[in-house]
Design an enzyme around this catalytic site. Structure first.
Site, PDB file in Angstrom:
ATOM      1  N   TYR A   1      -3.320   0.646  -2.693  1.00  0.00           N
ATOM      2  CA  TYR A   1      -4.250   1.110  -2.351  1.00  0.00           C
ATOM      3  C   TYR A   1      -3.887   1.952  -1.109  1.00  0.00           C
ATOM      4  O   TYR A   1      -2.643   1.795  -0.451  1.00  0.00           O
ATOM      5  CB  TYR A   1      -5.241  -0.097  -1.654  1.00  0.00           C
ATOM      6  CG  TYR A   1      -4.549  -1.153  -0.681  1.00  0.00           C
ATOM      7  CD1 TYR A   1      -4.709  -0.777   0.609  1.00  0.00           C
ATOM      8  CD2 TYR A   1      -3.684  -2.112  -1.478  1.00  0.00           C
ATOM      9  CE1 TYR A   1      -3.803  -1.578   1.473  1.00  0.00           C
ATOM     10  CE2 TYR A   1      -3.030  -2.969  -0.282  1.00  0.00           C
ATOM     11  CZ  TYR A   1      -3.192  -2.521   0.851  1.00  0.00           C
ATOM     12  OH  TYR A   1      -2.408  -3.303   1.624  1.00  0.00           O
TER      13      TYR A   1
ATOM     14  N   SER B   1       0.811  -1.267   0.163  1.00  0.00           N
ATOM     15  CA  SER B   1      -0.086   0.210   0.082  1.00  0.00           C
ATOM     16  C   SER B   1       0.796   1.313  -0.198  1.00  0.00           C
ATOM     17  O   SER B   1       2.218   1.165  -0.065  1.00  0.00           O
ATOM     18  CB  SER B   1      -1.025   0.041   1.148  1.00  0.00           C
ATOM     19  OG  SER B   1      -0.176   0.133   2.464  1.00  0.00           O
TER      20      SER B   1
END
EC number: 4.1.1.11
Length: 120
Positions: free
Chosen positions: A58, A25
């Site tokens: 993300y 991430s």
């Protein structure tokens, strides 16, 4: 028909940390996430202005006001502290929504503090 449209970006942010051992991430200062209307766990693209690398990941929330842009996991091989990046989000929109969409552009300073919100 739905179209995939650019809807927001954090423009010319500076990577502040890279953690190869983190699961994955990008950690982003929550103030910047709010300004760009990017949610935690939302898919984002990161384009490295410094070296040309690009990736999908993300978003995770970082402390407010910290200026953190932390590249986590394997992506840390592609982006290093000090690199300049663009973090972009896209969305699916109806034809009607797509024609009236006004993407958000979040401009930041060298310490990733919000300078300006700018429509495209």
């Amino acid at each position: 028909m739905e179209r995939i449209m650019f809807r927001a970006k954090i423009h010319r942010a500076t990577v502040t940390q890279a953690d190869l051992d983190y699961v994955g991430s990008v950690t982003i200062d929550q103030d910047l996430l709010d300004a760009a209307d990017i949610l935690v766990n939302e898919k984002v693209d990161i384009w490295n202005i410094t070296n040309g690398n690009r990736l999908h990941t993300y978003a995770l929330s970082g402390p407010r006001g910290s200026g953190v842009i932390g590249i986590n996991g394997a992506a840390a091989h592609l982006m290093r502290p000090g690199d300049m990046v663009i973090i972009a989000a896209f969305g699916n929109f109806s034809e009607e929504e797509a024609r009236t969409l006004e993407p958000k552009v979040v401009l930041v300073d060298a310490k990733n503090r919000l300078l300006e919100l700018q429509p495209v």
